[in-house]
Design an enzyme around this catalytic site. Sequence first.
Site, PDB file in Angstrom:
ATOM      1  CG  ASP A  82      -2.119   0.855   1.102  1.00  0.00           C
ATOM      2  OD1 ASP A  82      -2.458   1.255  -0.034  1.00  0.00           O
ATOM      3  OD2 ASP A  82      -2.750   1.151   2.139  1.00  0.00           O
ATOM      4  CG  ASP A 104       1.090   7.993  -2.201  1.00  0.00           C
ATOM      5  OD1 ASP A 104       0.993   9.014  -2.923  1.00  0.00           O
ATOM      6  OD2 ASP A 104       0.547   7.909  -1.083  1.00  0.00           O
ATOM      7  CD  GLU A 134      -2.382   7.927  -4.150  1.00  0.00           C
ATOM      8  OE1 GLU A 134      -3.577   7.686  -3.900  1.00  0.00           O
ATOM      9  OE2 GLU A 134      -1.557   8.183  -3.260  1.00  0.00           O
ATOM     10  CG  HIS A 179      -6.096   7.255   4.104  1.00  0.00           C
ATOM     11  ND1 HIS A 179      -5.078   7.895   3.429  1.00  0.00           N
ATOM     12  CD2 HIS A 179      -6.446   6.206   3.328  1.00  0.00           C
ATOM     13  CE1 HIS A 179      -4.812   7.239   2.310  1.00  0.00           C
ATOM     14  NE2 HIS A 179      -5.636   6.228   2.220  1.00  0.00           N
ATOM     15  CG  HIS A 207      -7.108   4.435  -1.241  1.00  0.00           C
ATOM     16  ND1 HIS A 207      -5.830   4.239  -0.758  1.00  0.00           N
ATOM     17  CD2 HIS A 207      -7.132   3.875  -2.469  1.00  0.00           C
ATOM     18  CE1 HIS A 207      -5.110   3.592  -1.664  1.00  0.00           C
ATOM     19  NE2 HIS A 207      -5.890   3.362  -2.712  1.00  0.00           N
ATOM     20  N   GLY A 208      -9.960   4.902   2.058  1.00  0.00           N
ATOM     21  CA  GLY A 208     -10.772   5.558   3.079  1.00  0.00           C
ATOM     22  C   GLY A 208     -12.128   4.914   3.241  1.00  0.00           C
ATOM     23  N   GLY A 209     -12.153   3.571   3.210  1.00  0.00           N
ATOM     24  CA  GLY A 209     -13.435   2.870   3.283  1.00  0.00           C
ATOM     25  C   GLY A 209     -14.053   2.816   4.666  1.00  0.00           C
ATOM     26  CB  THR A 210     -12.612   2.674   8.090  1.00  0.00           C
ATOM     27  OG1 THR A 210     -11.769   1.546   7.832  1.00  0.00           O
ATOM     28  CG2 THR A 210     -13.163   2.579   9.505  1.00  0.00           C
ATOM     29  CB  THR A 232      -9.265   3.068  10.080  1.00  0.00           C
ATOM     30  OG1 THR A 232      -8.355   3.985   9.459  1.00  0.00           O
ATOM     31  CG2 THR A 232      -9.621   3.584  11.458  1.00  0.00           C
TER      32      THR A 232
END
Length: 286
Positions: A82, A104, A134, A179, A207-210, A232
């Site tokens: 990642d 990244d 990205e 995130h 990204h930032g699914g939580t 997370t």
Amino acid sequence: MPVVPMKELLDRALADRYGVPAFNIVNDLSIEAVLAAAVEERSPVILQTSVKTVRMYGRRQLADIFRTLVEDVAVPVTLHLDHCPDRSVISDCLEGGWNSVLFDAHELDVAENLRQTTEVVAEARSRGAHVEGEIEGIQGVEDGLGSDDASVVQTLEVAVDFIRRTGVDCFAPAIGNAHGQYTAAPVLDHQRVSDLVQATGVPMALHGGTGLSAEQFQDLIARGCAKVNISTALKQVYMQSSLEFLRGAEAQGKWDPPSLFTHQRTAVMSMAQEHMRTFGSSGRAW
């Protein structure tokens, strides 16, 4: 089943519009728990390692743990690096058997990002591996990388040109996601996912699914987010289950590490299964 290339997992998921869960594991117990969930759900799964985790274990030891634990797992699995801005770590992990990497380079200008990402794609291809790219930072800090400042979002034309010219196998767009834990319900640009997939045919990574709702997940997956990152939530359930168990152990004066490990495993496994069902990946193993 042998380890499967990331592209194969994501191309199947994009075609059938389900999401492959990508969990940021933190140790051998979390790897085993996520794999157990995948077997139980008959789900393909991506195990992600942060640069921080790679450095903590050492590349060789972490790769050995992964290979040992997936040896008898009968569902498709991929090992992914990642958010990594460090080309040397990317090369080291590709040499060590990682199936895919996220280079990244969003802090570089787009032209330089494109140039270096093209080089990373060529390097990965030479090892039979794949690349997520990205050009915009996902807001929030994760494992010491990132920023709480919102990134500049590039135009659709710039993003499409980047995807086509670099040859990345997956792309992580900024769509208002972040995130970590959301402090308020995020306003997401769902249409940008549809537009990028329609223009390129390339799977998107969310990204930032939580903290997103099941409805948000499912809408974005239907639009082409074939890879869905969960970091997370895993860390949170791992540590909260530990805290819960240790408080009980202290109250009872009973200190039994294997019982703690079982408690942690159960919590992580349950969390992973819930996401697999939400993403529609349950029953999709081949």
